[in-house]
Scaffold this motif. Sequence first.
Motif, short mmCIF file in Angstrom:
data_model
loop_
_atom_site.label_atom_id
_atom_site.label_comp_id
_atom_site.label_asym_id
_atom_site.label_seq_id
_atom_site.Cartn_x
_atom_site.Cartn_y
_atom_site.Cartn_z
N ASP A 180 157.40 126.00 -44.03
CA ASP A 180 157.52 125.19 -45.23
C ASP A 180 156.78 123.61 -45.41
OD1 ASP A 180 159.29 124.36 -43.14
OD2 ASP A 180 160.41 123.28 -44.33
N ILE A 181 156.71 122.97 -44.29
CA ILE A 181 155.74 121.75 -44.51
C ILE A 181 154.49 122.13 -44.72
CG2 ILE A 181 154.87 119.62 -43.34
CD1 ILE A 181 157.75 119.58 -42.10
N ASN A 182 153.77 122.95 -44.06
CA ASN A 182 152.45 123.31 -44.40
C ASN A 182 152.14 123.99 -45.80
OD1 ASN A 182 151.85 122.89 -41.93
ND2 ASN A 182 152.22 125.14 -40.86
N HIS A 183 153.29 124.80 -46.22
CA HIS A 183 153.09 125.36 -47.74
C HIS A 183 153.29 123.96 -48.56
CE1 HIS A 183 154.64 129.35 -45.92
NE2 HIS A 183 153.48 129.46 -45.76
N TRP A 184 154.14 123.15 -48.39
CA TRP A 184 154.16 121.86 -49.11
C TRP A 184 152.89 121.29 -49.44
CZ3 TRP A 184 157.76 120.21 -52.82
CH2 TRP A 184 157.72 119.02 -53.15
N ASN A 185 152.51 120.90 -48.17
CA ASN A 185 151.19 120.08 -48.09
C ASN A 185 149.88 120.90 -48.75
OD1 ASN A 185 152.55 118.11 -46.84
ND2 ASN A 185 151.82 118.78 -44.69
N ARG A 186 149.79 122.20 -48.47
CA ARG A 186 148.83 122.79 -49.18
C ARG A 186 149.03 122.72 -50.55
NH1 ARG A 186 147.78 129.49 -48.20
NH2 ARG A 186 146.63 129.73 -50.14
N ALA A 187 150.15 123.08 -51.21
CA ALA A 187 150.48 122.89 -52.39
C ALA A 187 150.06 121.89 -53.05
CB ALA A 187 151.94 123.35 -52.92
N ASP A 188 150.53 120.61 -52.40
CA ASP A 188 150.33 119.15 -52.83
C ASP A 188 148.86 119.49 -52.89
OD1 ASP A 188 150.97 116.39 -53.38
OD2 ASP A 188 150.59 116.08 -51.34
N SER A 189 148.24 119.44 -51.81
CA SER A 189 146.67 119.37 -52.16
C SER A 189 146.00 120.08 -53.18
CB SER A 189 145.86 119.82 -50.83
OG SER A 189 144.50 119.61 -50.71
N GLU A 190 146.58 121.19 -53.45
CA GLU A 190 146.19 122.04 -54.60
C GLU A 190 146.39 121.28 -55.92
OE1 GLU A 190 147.23 125.99 -54.49
OE2 GLU A 190 146.36 126.19 -52.60
N ILE A 191 147.41 120.95 -56.06
CA ILE A 191 147.94 119.92 -57.38
C ILE A 191 147.14 118.87 -57.62
CG2 ILE A 191 149.90 119.08 -58.53
CD1 ILE A 191 150.00 122.08 -58.57
N GLN A 192 146.94 117.99 -56.42
CA GLN A 192 146.08 116.83 -56.80
C GLN A 192 144.59 117.34 -56.88
OE1 GLN A 192 145.76 114.84 -52.97
NE2 GLN A 192 145.38 112.89 -54.01
N GLN A 193 144.15 118.38 -56.44
CA GLN A 193 142.75 118.57 -56.89
C GLN A 193 142.84 118.85 -58.24
OE1 GLN A 193 140.07 118.38 -55.08
NE2 GLN A 193 139.00 119.01 -56.80
N GLU A 194 143.79 119.73 -58.83
CA GLU A 194 143.73 120.19 -60.09
C GLU A 194 143.89 119.09 -61.08
OE1 GLU A 194 147.57 122.00 -62.47
OE2 GLU A 194 146.58 123.59 -61.20
N TRP B 5 154.18 130.74 -49.85
CA TRP B 5 155.19 131.14 -49.15
C TRP B 5 155.37 132.84 -49.17
CZ3 TRP B 5 160.48 132.83 -50.10
CH2 TRP B 5 161.22 133.09 -48.95
N GLU B 6 155.32 133.15 -50.51
CA GLU B 6 155.47 134.44 -50.82
C GLU B 6 154.32 135.31 -50.71
OE1 GLU B 6 157.48 136.44 -53.67
OE2 GLU B 6 159.03 135.50 -52.73
N GLN B 7 153.05 134.81 -50.94
CA GLN B 7 151.80 135.42 -50.40
C GLN B 7 151.58 135.67 -49.19
OE1 GLN B 7 148.81 132.88 -52.42
NE2 GLN B 7 149.18 133.62 -54.53
N GLU B 8 152.06 134.66 -48.47
CA GLU B 8 151.94 134.78 -46.90
C GLU B 8 153.03 135.63 -46.35
OE1 GLU B 8 151.30 130.98 -45.15
OE2 GLU B 8 149.42 130.59 -46.17
N GLY B 9 153.93 136.36 -46.92
CA GLY B 9 154.83 137.29 -46.50
C GLY B 9 156.08 136.77 -46.37
N ARG B 10 156.41 135.58 -46.65
CA ARG B 10 157.86 134.70 -46.62
C ARG B 10 157.87 134.34 -45.04
NH1 ARG B 10 161.97 137.66 -50.41
NH2 ARG B 10 160.87 137.60 -52.11
N PRO B 11 156.89 133.77 -44.35
CA PRO B 11 157.11 133.25 -42.92
C PRO B 11 158.01 132.32 -42.77
CG PRO B 11 154.91 132.35 -43.76
CD PRO B 11 155.57 133.25 -44.75
N GLU B 12 158.99 132.10 -41.62
CA GLU B 12 159.80 131.07 -41.43
C GLU B 12 159.05 129.80 -40.87
OE1 GLU B 12 163.02 130.99 -42.43
OE2 GLU B 12 162.89 132.71 -43.42
#
Length: 73
Positions: A31-45, A21-28
């Motif tokens: 949140d769901i897209n950021h959560w899903n992307r983060a979830d995917s990254e953590i799962q891959q890790e 969210w911070e990297q993308e300039g805090r867009p409103e």
Amino acid sequence: MEKNMQASRDDKIRLRAYQIWEQEGRPEGQDINHWNRADSEIQQEQYQMQAEQDAKPADMRETNAATQAVQAP
């Protein structure tokens, strides 16, 4: 125990989603897209870490065999 593991995973996802969210300039409204992307990254890790751990016993067997070959009279 499993509850703590899930809480820990959720914390990692939450932190990563915040970083995205911070990297993308805090867009409103993303949140769901950021959560899903983060979830995917953590799962891959986690898959990567598991794969590395699964590979360790084979590596250790090779190391032990090599050590024994060197030490054999």
